[in-house]
Design an enzyme around this catalytic site. Structure first.
Site, PDB file in Angstrom:
ATOM      1  N   SER A   1      21.891 -68.906  16.207  1.00  9.55           N
ATOM      2  CA  SER A   1      22.905 -68.410  15.266  1.00  9.55           C
ATOM      3  C   SER A   1      23.731 -69.597  14.759  1.00  9.55           C
ATOM      4  O   SER A   1      23.708 -70.677  15.373  1.00  9.55           O
ATOM      5  CB  SER A   1      23.825 -67.429  16.002  1.00  9.55           C
ATOM      6  OG  SER A   1      24.968 -67.132  15.234  1.00  9.55           O
TER       7      SER A   1
ATOM      8  N   TYR B   1      29.206 -63.410  22.358  1.00  8.37           N
ATOM      9  CA  TYR B   1      28.106 -63.722  21.440  1.00  8.37           C
ATOM     10  C   TYR B   1      28.001 -65.241  21.255  1.00  8.37           C
ATOM     11  O   TYR B   1      26.919 -65.823  21.353  1.00  8.37           O
ATOM     12  CB  TYR B   1      28.354 -63.015  20.097  1.00  8.37           C
ATOM     13  CG  TYR B   1      27.246 -63.170  19.096  1.00  8.37           C
ATOM     14  CD1 TYR B   1      26.129 -62.338  19.130  1.00  8.37           C
ATOM     15  CD2 TYR B   1      27.305 -64.158  18.107  1.00  8.37           C
ATOM     16  CE1 TYR B   1      25.104 -62.480  18.207  1.00  8.37           C
ATOM     17  CE2 TYR B   1      26.293 -64.303  17.182  1.00  8.37           C
ATOM     18  CZ  TYR B   1      25.193 -63.465  17.228  1.00  8.37           C
ATOM     19  OH  TYR B   1      24.179 -63.612  16.308  1.00  8.37           O
TER      20      TYR B   1
END
Ligand code: NAP
Length: 254
Positions: free
Chosen positions: A146, A159
């Protein structure tokens, strides 16, 4: 035709894609199938018919396997029975979840759930599938990282921690397994319009501030990730190891 003449061909290869029901996983599964791979679609709900149908439409073949990646014991216990002994050439660790909450109030169970699915399951599945790849001295593992493998993000500490770890794990596995002809790499998607980003796309102010920073001037589509996945799954990337490939419309270059 030889691999050299068709460096992006995945004909004869078997691939597992986790989280193949929707979004990026679905687009990558379809992309790999279009390049010739046979797919094992791994999800935790019986909602992968759309992906299977689109692969069949493209002339490919797939099988659905149900495993809950947040249940690590069950993954270990059931992997053999569900996946069987078929050699796996390509593993795409795509399944991932996100939970938004201020760090001071962050729910402990959500922290563990996010870390389990986004990190622990990635390592466990890489081990389970990687052992066969190492034995056969051939394999490709692609982890979905990410932008939050590089940046802190807002309201998503679990996350961000998991995705930084995925980038580190990618390099650690690449260092160990490159000499055994198993290439481990990652893709860092930018801001992609999927269920995962629905909440921030619906926040008009946040949406605008994100858009204004993307040099390409648009949110990415899940299908924007398919080409990078085919590259990292194919012999075209045989000398690419431990790389985190940003597919982000230029976000990190800004
Ligand atoms: P998505 O559409 O929500 O896809 C996530 C997938 O993971 C779904 O198919 C989901 O299945 C599956 N999944 C969730 N929990 C699972 C579990 N316990 N066991 C098995 N499968 C599970 O979102 P996406 O955006 O495509 O996300 C895919 C990956 O890209 C994630 O790793 C995400 O972090 C990463 N990513 C996305 C973006 C973005 O902008 N969208 C940016 C960077 C990275 P169900 O739908 O059945 O729950």
């Amino acid at each position: 035709m030889s691999e050299v003449k068709q460096p992006f061909s995945l004909a004869g290869k078997k691939a597992i894609v986790t989280g193949a029901a929707s979004g990026i996983g679905q687009a990558i599964a379809i992309g790999l199938a279009e390049a010739g791979a046979e797919l094992l679609l791994l999800g935790h709900r019986s909602n992968m018919e759309d992906t299977s149908a689109r692969i069949a439409e493209a002339g490919g073949s797939s099988r659905e396997v149900l495993i809950d990646l947040s249940d690590l014991d069950s993954l270990d216990r059931n992997y053999q029975e569900l996946v069987g002994d078929e050699p796996i050439d390509i593993l795409v660790n795509n399944a991932g979840i996100i939970w938004r909450e201020p760090a001071a109030e962050y729910t402990a169970s959500k922290w563990h759930e996010v870390i389990n699915v986004n990190l622990h399951a990635v390592f466990q599945l890489s081990q389970l599938v990687g052992k066969g790849m190492l034995k056969r001295e051939q394999g490709k593992i692609i982890n979905i990282a990410s932008l939050l493998s590089f940046q802190g993000g807002i309201l998503v500490p679990a996350y961000t921690a998991s995705k930084h770890a995925v980038a580190g794990l990618t390099k650690a596995l690449a260092n160990e397994w490159a000499s055994r002809n198993v290439q481990v790499n990652a893709i860092a998607p930018g801001y992609i319009a999927t269920a995962n980003t629905k909440a921030i796309r619906e926040d008009a102010e946040r949406n605008q501030s994100i858009l204004s920073r993307i040099p390409a001037g648009r949110w990415g589509e899940a299908s924007d990730l398919a080409g990078a996945a085919v590259f990292l799954a194919s012999s075209a990337s045989n000398y690419v190891n431990g790389h985190v490939l940003a597919v982000d419309g230029g976000w990190l270059a800004r």
